[in-house]
Design a protein around this motif. Sequence first.
Motif, PDB file in Angstrom:
ATOM      1  N   LEU A  47      45.956  40.823  34.790  1.00 37.29           N
ATOM      2  CA  LEU A  47      45.113  39.854  34.088  1.00 37.29           C
ATOM      3  C   LEU A  47      44.838  40.291  32.650  1.00 37.29           C
ATOM      4  O   LEU A  47      44.513  39.468  31.795  1.00 37.29           O
ATOM      5  N   ALA A  67      42.555  34.147  39.454  1.00 37.52           N
ATOM      6  CA  ALA A  67      41.482  35.035  38.984  1.00 37.52           C
ATOM      7  C   ALA A  67      40.131  34.344  39.104  1.00 37.52           C
ATOM      8  O   ALA A  67      39.143  34.954  39.513  1.00 37.52           O
ATOM      9  N   LEU A  79      38.130  32.097  31.424  1.00 35.15           N
ATOM     10  CA  LEU A  79      38.409  33.526  31.622  1.00 35.15           C
ATOM     11  C   LEU A  79      37.559  34.392  30.705  1.00 35.15           C
ATOM     12  O   LEU A  79      37.157  35.494  31.061  1.00 35.15           O
ATOM     13  N   ALA A 111      45.631  32.707  36.211  1.00 35.45           N
ATOM     14  CA  ALA A 111      44.268  32.437  35.729  1.00 35.45           C
ATOM     15  C   ALA A 111      43.472  31.705  36.812  1.00 35.45           C
ATOM     16  O   ALA A 111      42.301  32.022  37.057  1.00 35.45           O
ATOM     17  N   LEU A 126      37.687  38.030  32.753  1.00 35.37           N
ATOM     18  CA  LEU A 126      38.622  39.061  32.268  1.00 35.37           C
ATOM     19  C   LEU A 126      37.953  40.421  32.166  1.00 35.37           C
ATOM     20  O   LEU A 126      38.569  41.444  32.474  1.00 35.37           O
TER      21      LEU A 126
END
Lengths: 188, 399
Positions: free
Chosen positions: B315, B270, B348, B267, B373
């Motif tokens: 992800l 990302a 996210l 996470a 996401l």
Amino acid sequence: MSRAYRIRISESLRRHIAVDDGIQSKLEILDILSPEQTAALLERELQAAGFEQREDGQWFRVDEEGVEVRVDPKQSTVTVSASADRQLDLQRETVIGAVAENDAATRERGRKFLESELEAEAAERKKDLQAEVTAKLEGKLGDLRRELDQISNRVTAEALKQKAASMGEVQEISEDPETGSLTIRVRL
Amino acid sequence: MTPPTTLARPPQTAQPPAAPARVSRSEAELLTLTRAILSPGPRYLPSLRQQPKRVTRVFSIGPTAMGLLQQTLARGVTLELLRRGGWQTRRTLVNGVVERGNLWQRHPTLPPLQFGRPSFELLAWLRSEDVGAARTLSHDTTPSLADDLLHYFAAAHILHAGGDLHQPAFARSPLCQLAYPDALASEQPLPQLDLRALVHGEGAIIVEALQPELAARWVAMEQAKPEIGQIERMTRIGQAQTHVLTSWFRAIDTESPPRRDLAGFLADAARELLARGPERQCPDHTWWISGLDLRAPLSARQAAFVGAAAFLRALGTLGVWLDEAGLVPHFDEDYEAAQLLLSSWKYLHRAPEPPAPPPARATNQAQLPAAILDRAKLLATQLQSLHSLGPPADVTEPP
């Protein structure tokens, strides 16, 4: 005093080469209806686009250049593939110097050299054939993308109409072919 | 002298010897190398590439050197774990309950780490080999968690020295697989490892401490993808990433409650890669494949694009976990774990960001969704779609 000999060696290679190329992708269809209903809509569009159904439930179409397009309506996957084969008949000849008429070692060396040259040429021909198949697929991909996008859009639009009809009384449907927008007015 | 079987941590009350300890030259080299590996940050260690290397490998050391080695490992490994991330204040699950603080506050009693023969073999191998052209390093005995950790620490130095990790000992190291799938990727698929040891007990504590470093590794892996030219290499790296993350997600869910917080490094990575803001810019899908030489069959090209999207695809699992966490009712025993995930990874799902100027490397920024996401899903879909294929000139064509 030793005498020099010239030995002529020839080798040939006959081989059948086959190459293929292909890709698989998902059709971008929104989950508006159940998978079965969406698959039925997709099948209808595929039939209109000239696809034929096989016994395994997949739809396929082969064009004049041998590019095959396969669609699995249940999984919404599309597979595009092409293949080609060619018969190779290669020949090479060389002349080498030797110290004796029956110089087996020199003859063997020359033969192996020719064999390696023939193998290299066969590999090169296979690579060229592979490039041809890839280029053929690439050439088809642009039109195919557009066609599959249109099919996906039509399926999505029809799914939206059916969904709207299931929600209430459809009063008005307006479509703009240029922008692709679809407006449905529903009375609940 | 017999080779060491277990290197236990020395008691905290041990006093340093009054006079300097005397060891042989080879033992001194081994100890110096151990200290260098357990020093902060990967720095170039000339001793790993010294030519001619291949000096005689040591198979045993004396009791004085062994004592010093135990001391170095006990202090060095602990210090490195704290330095590499244990100092950070984090919220993690400890025995099913959310605890906040740095590593020693969350885990006041740390379990002992047992170093075994594989650690000694690794150090002896590093001392005797040039890591650029080394002989095989493989272990007869199963490495302990502490051995695994030492391999992980050594891996960064080996790569920094220009060596490679294509050795059975590193390929079979769970921590090395988790951190270096790109460096371990080869024609052969990575060996299937059971990563459950890393999601409970001391294994979970180590992974908690290494979260920032693992996040940085995954960011670096993704940022290196635009530099990759060979289609086969991109395919292999993607396959290795998918392989290790699949194993990792599976291992995480074997715990009760699942230790999904241990995937927090993904996470974090990302956010670093995909969050758009004044300083962080989200690349478009062509960025991942911009360095590839696309003169290859379409099937190979697509395999490489799928490989390029491996991290982005993974992800999606974090998104599924977040959705599941949102459905856990307050009376469920996993409620606390679910809430931890929802609060830790809320960035996210929603990314309230100030408007940023269009970045130079992006071509279709306006089409990117706001949430990280959703961006990952869109970018992965774009990379894997028919629109990304076709002639090289078409790759930049927006869908």
